[in-house]
Design a protein around this motif. Structure first.
Motif, PDB file in Angstrom:
ATOM      1  N   LYS A 163       0.860  -1.304  -0.013  1.00 10.90           N
ATOM      2  CA  LYS A 163       0.131  -0.064  -0.113  1.00 10.90           C
ATOM      3  C   LYS A 163       0.859   1.357  -0.019  1.00 10.90           C
ATOM      4  CE  LYS A 163      -4.364  -1.871   1.940  1.00 10.90           C
ATOM      5  NZ  LYS A 163      -5.247  -1.571   3.349  1.00 10.90           N
ATOM      6  N   VAL A 164       0.700   2.431  -0.716  1.00 11.18           N
ATOM      7  CA  VAL A 164       1.384   3.545  -1.026  1.00 11.18           C
ATOM      8  C   VAL A 164       0.444   4.597  -0.928  1.00 11.18           C
ATOM      9  CG1 VAL A 164       3.020   2.496  -2.356  1.00 11.18           C
ATOM     10  CG2 VAL A 164       1.195   3.139  -3.552  1.00 11.18           C
ATOM     11  N   THR A 165       0.908   5.784  -0.845  1.00 13.08           N
ATOM     12  CA  THR A 165       0.100   7.135  -0.681  1.00 13.08           C
ATOM     13  C   THR A 165       0.483   7.674  -1.791  1.00 13.08           C
ATOM     14  OG1 THR A 165      -0.077   7.040   1.768  1.00 13.08           O
ATOM     15  CG2 THR A 165      -0.651   9.224   0.666  1.00 13.08           C
ATOM     16  N   VAL A 166      -0.265   8.400  -2.687  1.00 15.37           N
ATOM     17  CA  VAL A 166       0.168   9.111  -3.726  1.00 15.37           C
ATOM     18  C   VAL A 166       0.706  10.645  -3.160  1.00 15.37           C
ATOM     19  CG1 VAL A 166      -0.682  10.466  -5.928  1.00 15.37           C
ATOM     20  CG2 VAL A 166      -1.592   8.302  -5.257  1.00 15.37           C
ATOM     21  N   GLY A 167       1.833  10.931  -3.546  1.00 14.29           N
ATOM     22  CA  GLY A 167       2.580  12.261  -3.128  1.00 14.29           C
ATOM     23  C   GLY A 167       2.146  13.287  -4.214  1.00 14.29           C
ATOM     24  N   LEU A 168       2.429  12.811  -5.499  1.00 20.79           N
ATOM     25  CA  LEU A 168       2.395  13.876  -6.523  1.00 20.79           C
ATOM     26  C   LEU A 168       1.743  13.103  -7.563  1.00 20.79           C
ATOM     27  CD1 LEU A 168       2.479  16.813  -7.158  1.00 20.79           C
ATOM     28  CD2 LEU A 168       4.754  16.194  -7.858  1.00 20.79           C
ATOM     29  N   PRO A 169       0.459  13.468  -8.300  1.00 22.13           N
ATOM     30  CA  PRO A 169      -0.209  12.491  -9.385  1.00 22.13           C
ATOM     31  C   PRO A 169       0.860  12.695 -10.483  1.00 22.13           C
ATOM     32  CG  PRO A 169      -1.790  13.639  -8.245  1.00 22.13           C
ATOM     33  CD  PRO A 169      -0.402  14.271  -7.746  1.00 22.13           C
ATOM     34  N   GLU A 170       1.481  13.737 -10.613  1.00 21.31           N
ATOM     35  CA  GLU A 170       2.453  13.699 -12.231  1.00 21.31           C
ATOM     36  C   GLU A 170       3.293  15.125 -11.756  1.00 21.31           C
ATOM     37  OE1 GLU A 170       2.083  14.299 -16.696  1.00 21.31           O
ATOM     38  OE2 GLU A 170       0.294  14.147 -15.694  1.00 21.31           O
ATOM     39  N   ASN A 171       4.652  14.850 -11.887  1.00 21.42           N
ATOM     40  CA  ASN A 171       5.560  15.972 -11.666  1.00 21.42           C
ATOM     41  C   ASN A 171       6.047  16.617 -13.101  1.00 21.42           C
ATOM     42  OD1 ASN A 171       7.173  14.218 -12.922  1.00 21.42           O
ATOM     43  ND2 ASN A 171       8.728  13.976 -10.955  1.00 21.42           N
ATOM     44  N   GLU A 172       6.913  17.390 -13.262  1.00 19.35           N
ATOM     45  CA  GLU A 172       7.101  17.844 -14.457  1.00 19.35           C
ATOM     46  C   GLU A 172       7.844  16.867 -15.680  1.00 19.35           C
ATOM     47  OE1 GLU A 172      10.653  18.304 -11.865  1.00 19.35           O
ATOM     48  OE2 GLU A 172       8.528  18.687 -11.598  1.00 19.35           O
ATOM     49  N   LYS A 173       8.158  15.879 -15.060  1.00 17.97           N
ATOM     50  CA  LYS A 173       8.751  14.768 -15.974  1.00 17.97           C
ATOM     51  C   LYS A 173       7.626  13.786 -16.199  1.00 17.97           C
ATOM     52  CE  LYS A 173      13.365  15.062 -14.017  1.00 17.97           C
ATOM     53  NZ  LYS A 173      14.488  14.289 -13.588  1.00 17.97           N
ATOM     54  N   GLY A 174       6.338  13.935 -15.617  1.00 23.69           N
ATOM     55  CA  GLY A 174       5.328  13.067 -15.996  1.00 23.69           C
ATOM     56  C   GLY A 174       5.428  11.866 -15.078  1.00 23.69           C
ATOM     57  N   GLN A 175       6.128  11.993 -13.967  1.00 21.22           N
ATOM     58  CA  GLN A 175       6.372  10.911 -13.060  1.00 21.22           C
ATOM     59  C   GLN A 175       5.214  11.005 -12.048  1.00 21.22           C
ATOM     60  OE1 GLN A 175      10.509  11.714 -11.888  1.00 21.22           O
ATOM     61  NE2 GLN A 175      11.167  10.182 -13.445  1.00 21.22           N
ATOM     62  N   ILE A 176       4.769   9.700 -11.455  1.00 26.01           N
ATOM     63  CA  ILE A 176       3.979   9.769 -10.293  1.00 26.01           C
ATOM     64  C   ILE A 176       4.866   9.288  -9.077  1.00 26.01           C
ATOM     65  CG2 ILE A 176       2.037   8.486  -9.293  1.00 26.01           C
ATOM     66  CD1 ILE A 176       1.241   7.518 -12.084  1.00 26.01           C
ATOM     67  N   LEU A 177       4.922  10.497  -8.241  1.00 24.18           N
ATOM     68  CA  LEU A 177       5.487  10.191  -6.945  1.00 24.18           C
ATOM     69  C   LEU A 177       4.854   9.586  -5.784  1.00 24.18           C
ATOM     70  CD1 LEU A 177       7.717  13.406  -7.066  1.00 24.18           C
ATOM     71  CD2 LEU A 177       8.288  11.117  -8.114  1.00 24.18           C
ATOM     72  N   LEU A 178       5.377   8.649  -5.160  1.00 23.56           N
ATOM     73  CA  LEU A 178       4.603   7.956  -4.130  1.00 23.56           C
ATOM     74  C   LEU A 178       5.470   8.069  -2.733  1.00 23.56           C
ATOM     75  CD1 LEU A 178       3.842   4.357  -6.206  1.00 23.56           C
ATOM     76  CD2 LEU A 178       2.328   6.543  -6.047  1.00 23.56           C
ATOM     77  N   SER A 179       4.605   7.823  -1.634  1.00 18.76           N
ATOM     78  CA  SER A 179       5.330   7.732  -0.308  1.00 18.76           C
ATOM     79  C   SER A 179       4.839   6.481   0.350  1.00 18.76           C
ATOM     80  CB  SER A 179       4.560   8.904   0.441  1.00 18.76           C
ATOM     81  OG  SER A 179       4.993   8.895   1.629  1.00 18.76           O
ATOM     82  N   LEU A 180       5.730   5.985   1.228  1.00 17.00           N
ATOM     83  CA  LEU A 180       5.460   4.562   1.727  1.00 17.00           C
ATOM     84  C   LEU A 180       5.458   5.141   3.453  1.00 17.00           C
ATOM     85  CD1 LEU A 180       8.418   2.468   0.297  1.00 17.00           C
ATOM     86  CD2 LEU A 180       5.646   2.385  -0.050  1.00 17.00           C
ATOM     87  N   ARG A 181       5.274   6.246   3.887  1.00 16.63           N
ATOM     88  CA  ARG A 181       5.271   6.636   5.248  1.00 16.63           C
ATOM     89  C   ARG A 181       4.068   6.122   6.089  1.00 16.63           C
ATOM     90  NH1 ARG A 181       7.594  12.944   5.886  1.00 16.63           N
ATOM     91  NH2 ARG A 181       8.860  12.949   4.105  1.00 16.63           N
ATOM     92  N   ARG A 182       3.037   6.062   5.510  1.00 18.38           N
ATOM     93  CA  ARG A 182       1.952   5.472   6.382  1.00 18.38           C
ATOM     94  C   ARG A 182       2.025   3.951   6.591  1.00 18.38           C
ATOM     95  NH1 ARG A 182      -3.967   6.664   4.458  1.00 18.38           N
ATOM     96  NH2 ARG A 182      -3.148   8.610   4.219  1.00 18.38           N
ATOM     97  N   THR A 183       2.497   3.236   5.396  1.00 16.51           N
ATOM     98  CA  THR A 183       2.910   1.874   5.546  1.00 16.51           C
ATOM     99  C   THR A 183       3.825   1.512   6.230  1.00 16.51           C
ATOM    100  OG1 THR A 183       1.866   1.699   3.190  1.00 16.51           O
ATOM    101  CG2 THR A 183       3.059  -0.197   4.123  1.00 16.51           C
ATOM    102  N   ASN A 184       4.822   2.381   6.296  1.00 15.45           N
ATOM    103  CA  ASN A 184       6.231   2.143   6.836  1.00 15.45           C
ATOM    104  C   ASN A 184       5.737   2.058   8.460  1.00 15.45           C
ATOM    105  OD1 ASN A 184       9.046   1.628   7.403  1.00 15.45           O
ATOM    106  ND2 ASN A 184       9.063   3.867   7.767  1.00 15.45           N
ATOM    107  N   GLU A 185       5.069   3.275   8.902  1.00 20.79           N
ATOM    108  CA  GLU A 185       4.684   3.248  10.187  1.00 20.79           C
ATOM    109  C   GLU A 185       3.962   2.272  10.696  1.00 20.79           C
ATOM    110  OE1 GLU A 185       4.869   5.975  13.673  1.00 20.79           O
ATOM    111  OE2 GLU A 185       5.582   6.109  11.259  1.00 20.79           O
ATOM    112  N   ASN A 186       2.827   1.650   9.813  1.00 19.14           N
ATOM    113  CA  ASN A 186       2.385   0.599  10.362  1.00 19.14           C
ATOM    114  C   ASN A 186       3.096  -0.829  10.487  1.00 19.14           C
ATOM    115  OD1 ASN A 186      -0.405   1.351  10.560  1.00 19.14           O
ATOM    116  ND2 ASN A 186      -0.625   1.188   8.514  1.00 19.14           N
TER     117      ASN A 186
END
Length: 263
Positions: A106-129
């Motif tokens: 499970k991941v959290t969407v950090g940024l749906p699309e940056n200037e390079k067209g990339q989707i940036l994800l975060s694992l903080r919530r999953t890592n905390e669990n």
């Protein structure tokens, strides 16, 4: 070709094969040519793949496609695969080390699309669990873990395990460290988890549960060696707002620890 068969196969594709000296004609099923997709919608319709619209902060499930030294590639059903990069990767490095390609996560969407067209994800919530699940498992199984000693105060020491901060009361250190907690500053040592409450962000460790495990197991025997009214000499092992903990040695190389309440 026999007349009857010739009539039946008129205008249809046939294939002749030879078995020994005798030739046979087989009927080949006529199929419609596959239409090449002309749009993204047609391509998705043919493959059955569904694109997912993403929102910042949304939590989604994906499949790990690649694990690099500083990058994690995750398929979350979007037009491109999502990335866990740099600081986000570093914060979850311990958890990532336990995973492999093909695992669901499970991941959290950090940024749906940056200037390079990339989707940036975060694992903080999953890592905390993951971290809290880990310490809860250690508590349940009685497993010793390695922590790093940090701040020292009158009550004991703050220590870190997997980037989770816990507290070791002074009374939970073995006799070799009584009055010498500063010797453990920025050092790693083993402890056992004795209390976990993730709702209150409360995590308590015990060092003596490791270093003096045998003596603690004999506490029932030690308590039989003293009685109400005995005068004993001890060492202050902890100072708390509600009183002090005192440790006394008893015969047979055993010890007891008790609270002198502030009252």
């Amino acid at each position: 070709v026999e007349p009857a068969f010739a009539k039946a196969t008129a205008g249809k594709k046939v294939k002749r094969i030879k078995e020994g000296n005798e030739a046979k004609t087989l009927k080949v099923k006529k199929t419609s040519p596959i239409k090449e997709p002309q749009t993204m919608a047609e391509l998705l319709a043919q493959t059955g793949y569904q694109l997912r619209g993403l929102r910042k902060g949304e939590q989604v499930e994906g499949i790990i496609r690649n694990i690099g030294k500083n990058k994690l590639l995750i398929d979350i059903g979007a037009k491109t695969e999502g990335l866990v990069l740099e600081k986000e990767y570093e914060l979850s490095r311990e958890m990532i080390g336990t995973m492999k390609v093909g695992d669901k996560i499970k991941v959290t969407v950090g940024l749906p699309e940056n200037e390079k067209g990339q989707i940036l994800l975060s694992l903080r919530r999953t890592n905390e669990n993951y971290k809290w699940n880990s310490v809860e498992k250690c508590l349940k199984e009685g497993t010793a873990v390695e922590v790093r000693g940090l701040d020292v105060n009158k009550g004991g020491m703050i220590a870190r395990y997997m980037s989770v901060y816990g507290f070791i009361p002074a009374s939970q250190f073995g006799r070799q460290y009584l009055g010498n907690l500063n010797n453990l500053y920025n050092k790693t040592f083993k402890v056992k988890v004795i209390e976990v409450d993730r709702t209150k962000n409360r995590l308590i460790f015990s060092e003596k549960a490791v270093s003096e495990a045998q003596a603690l197991a004999a506490q029932e025997e030690a308590i039989k060696l003293v009685k109400v009214g005995d005068t004993l000499e001890g060492v202050v092992s902890g100072i708390m707002p509600f009183g002090i903990f005192v440790r006394v040695d008893v015969p047979s190389n055993l010890f007891l620890e008790g609270l002198v309440h502030i009252s």
